[in-house]
Design a protein around this motif. Structure first.
Motif, short mmCIF file in Angstrom:
data_model
loop_
_atom_site.label_atom_id
_atom_site.label_comp_id
_atom_site.label_asym_id
_atom_site.label_seq_id
_atom_site.Cartn_x
_atom_site.Cartn_y
_atom_site.Cartn_z
N ASP A 264 -1.04 -1.63 -4.31
CA ASP A 264 -2.41 -2.41 -3.96
C ASP A 264 -2.85 -0.80 -3.58
N SER A 265 -4.46 -1.04 -3.78
CA SER A 265 -5.01 0.47 -2.57
C SER A 265 -6.24 -0.66 -1.38
N ASN B 261 -9.70 14.20 -2.25
CA ASN B 261 -9.28 13.13 -2.03
C ASN B 261 -10.85 12.30 -2.46
N PHE C 253 0.76 -1.06 -0.47
CA PHE C 253 0.21 0.02 0.02
C PHE C 253 1.10 1.12 -0.11
N LYS D 145 -6.58 -0.46 -8.42
CA LYS D 145 -4.71 -0.61 -8.43
C LYS D 145 -4.34 1.22 -7.93
N GLU D 146 -3.49 1.63 -7.27
CA GLU D 146 -3.01 3.06 -6.95
C GLU D 146 -2.58 3.09 -8.71
N HIS E 165 -12.21 8.97 -1.91
CA HIS E 165 -12.21 7.47 -1.54
C HIS E 165 -11.73 8.35 0.01
#
Length: 536
Positions: A276-277, A415, A131, A283-284, A417
């Motif tokens: 990874d996200s 952001n 991450f 995915k990043e 998220h």
């Protein structure tokens, strides 16, 4: 357990026993089979590496720090190869943004290539998820912004509302808690550091998404400095319910390079794998950073947010004014001919000492200070960018700064998220869960009720040497603060000096920051009190 600079006779007598006990506590008790990485060195935090060490660590702390190394990492990897699946762990590694420029510069890669190849290398070892901690820094900055505005608004009602000190640097936090009083710690922002917020995200949010118990995840953070290892050991970052810390192990950038060297692998030869996200199978994308030249940019983000929220001023660009040196800079906001905001960045221990001294004398003018223990900021962490002789590799650091400056900036407010997690996981911006998950408290520890009033004396502002008179033992205290002496500490040397054998090293003395300060105590009950020795 004593630091590597301790020369006390009683320390040397017990050193062998201490080492034996630590080795026993940090070993695998012989039950683990040997592997290719048995020759890797144990993790050690030395005074030359770690600005947080104001006094000796306890034996328990030392043993746990020694476990924060590559061998512990490979112990988990080897457990995952065993047939007993009940002992298997999901291994997750979180990458600090300030580590990526080190790998990019060292291996002549772009920062995006470095991130993906580093991910590929870690997964080739057996890591399940890799991450990016930028999202954790988003949360930390947003919480710090809100807290500063709240503190500013109640500054006339609460004595310790302002100034506010940043809480992201564990070296600064440990020094403040172990050496300073609550006069200082009450000013520290309560927002967790990005590392520990990432621990909450991985062991909390991600574990729930994957239907995993937090203790089934072994969370490793790849960081630029050794102080992060000490931060991971804090009791307030540990879940008693699951018997699980938020961060299980911290490895520095340099320790990862040691693993590569052990395997005879260059990052340039590793295949790229997308980072990874935390969110489903996403995915990043490309690497992003926050405002700030050499850190996560708390000063710039909080300054712009406060200017807008408190005074309706939309600040586009920030102009830094260097004061005593390049690591102590000031930023101000003027409105109607009045300075309404005054922020500072204080990097490096001498600047921190001067800052704290002004605060104690009541001459502190700043509303917020971004405090970092390493001169030059996080990119100059002692876990990376060091030459073989332990000194900063200035050429490599210059490359790292250039790489970091070229990374695109993303505002934490943008952001999506993060905004969704505030609403759906944290139950709203002002919820109790936000306080429990993203905040902590800092307070002075080991405070003695009977404090001896130490007076500091300025000697000639040039290099001094002390010879046989100090041969009985020397102790270093990282600060100018008043602090009691014990009979076992016959000398204190401060103001950035360190001890080598029985004398102060000339390369660490003075450097334009005022006189050499040396204070000794002849005995615990000596009525003559404190004395100054000067050998010209």
């Amino acid at each position: 357990m004593k630091c590597e600079n301790c020369t006390k006779k009683e320390c040397s007598k017990k050193q062998k026993n201490d080492e034996t006990t630590v080795d026993a506590l940090s070993s695998n008790d012989g039950s683990e089979e040997k592997n290719d990485f048995d020759t890797l060195a144990n993790a050690k935090i030395l005074l030359s590496d770690c600005l947080a060490c104001d006094s000796c660590m306890t034996l328990e702390e030392g043993a746990r720090v020694f476990q924060q190394n590559q061998k512990e990492f490979f112990r988990i990897l080897n457990l995952n190869k065993k047939c007993d699946t009940s002992k298997h762990k999901v291994l997750a590694v979180s990458l600090c943004p300030q580590s990526l420029p080190y790998f990019a510069a060292k291996f002549n890669l772009s920062v995006n290539e470095a991130a993906k190849r580093l991910c590929g290398f870690l997964k080739s070892l057996g890591v399940h998820y890799v991450f990016d901690t930028t999202i954790a820094a988003d949360f930390s900055i947003l919480e710090s912004q809100r807290e500063f505005v709240q503190r500013y608004q109640r500054r006339n009602q609460e004595e310790h509302a302002l100034p506010m000190f940043a809480s992201a640097c564990p070296g600064w936090i440990r020094y403040a808690e172990r050496v300073l009083t609550n006069l200082v710690t009450s000013h520290i922002c309560t927002a967790k550091s990005p590392q520990q917020i990432m621990g909450s995200l991985v062991k909390g949010y991600f574990a729930r998404q994957q239907n995993l118990s937090p203790d089934k995840i072994f969370h490793v953070v790849l960081a630029p400095c050794y102080d992060k290892k000490l931060e991971a050991l804090r009791e307030d970052f540990y879940s008693a319910l699951y018997n699980s810390p938020e961060v299980d192990c911290v490895l520095t950038s340099g320790e990862i390079v040691q693993i590569m060297e052990q395997k005879n692998v260059s990052l340039k030869d590793v295949s790229e794998v997308a980072v990874d996200s935390l969110f489903d199978d996403l995915k990043e994308g490309d690497v992003v950073r926050h405002d700030g030249k050499r850190s996560d940019g708390y000063l710039e983000h909080i300054f712009k947010h406060a200017a807008k929220e408190l005074f309706g001023v939309d600040v586009k660009e920030i102009t830094y004014k260097a004061l005593k040196n390049k690591d102590f800079q000031e930023v101000t906001l003027e409105k109607d001919g009045e300075t309404v905001l005054r922020f500072a960045a204080a990097y490096g221990f001498r600047n921190i000492q001067n800052m704290v001294l002004k605060l104690k004398k009541g001459k502190f003018l700043y509303h917020f200070v971004e405090v970092l223990a390493c001169p030059g900021g996080c990119l100059n962490g002692k876990g990376q960018a060091q030459s073989e002789d332990g000194k900063p590799d200035r050429a490599l650091l210059a490359q790292m700064e250039e790489v970091y400056a070229a990374i695109p900036v993303r505002l934490p407010e943008s952001n999506l998220h993060v905004q969704r997690m505030y609403q759906h996981w944290l139950e709203g911006v002002d919820s109790k869960k936000v306080q429990d998950t993203l905040h902590t408290t800092y307070s002075a520890v080991n405070q003695s009720p009977s404090s001896l009033d130490i007076k500091w004396y300025d000697l000639a502002p040039r290099c001094q040497k002390l010879h046989s008179i100090l041969s009985e033992g020397v102790r270093r205290i990282t600060g100018k603060e008043e602090r009691p002496l014990s009979a076992s500490a016959p000398l204190i040397a401060a103001d950035g000096m360190y001890v080598r054998h029985d004398q102060l090293c000339k390369e660490s003395a003075c450097s334009g920051f005022g006189g050499v300060r040396i204070v000794t105590e002849r005995g615990a009950r000596d009525s003559e009190g404190l004395h100054v020795y000067e050998d010209r």
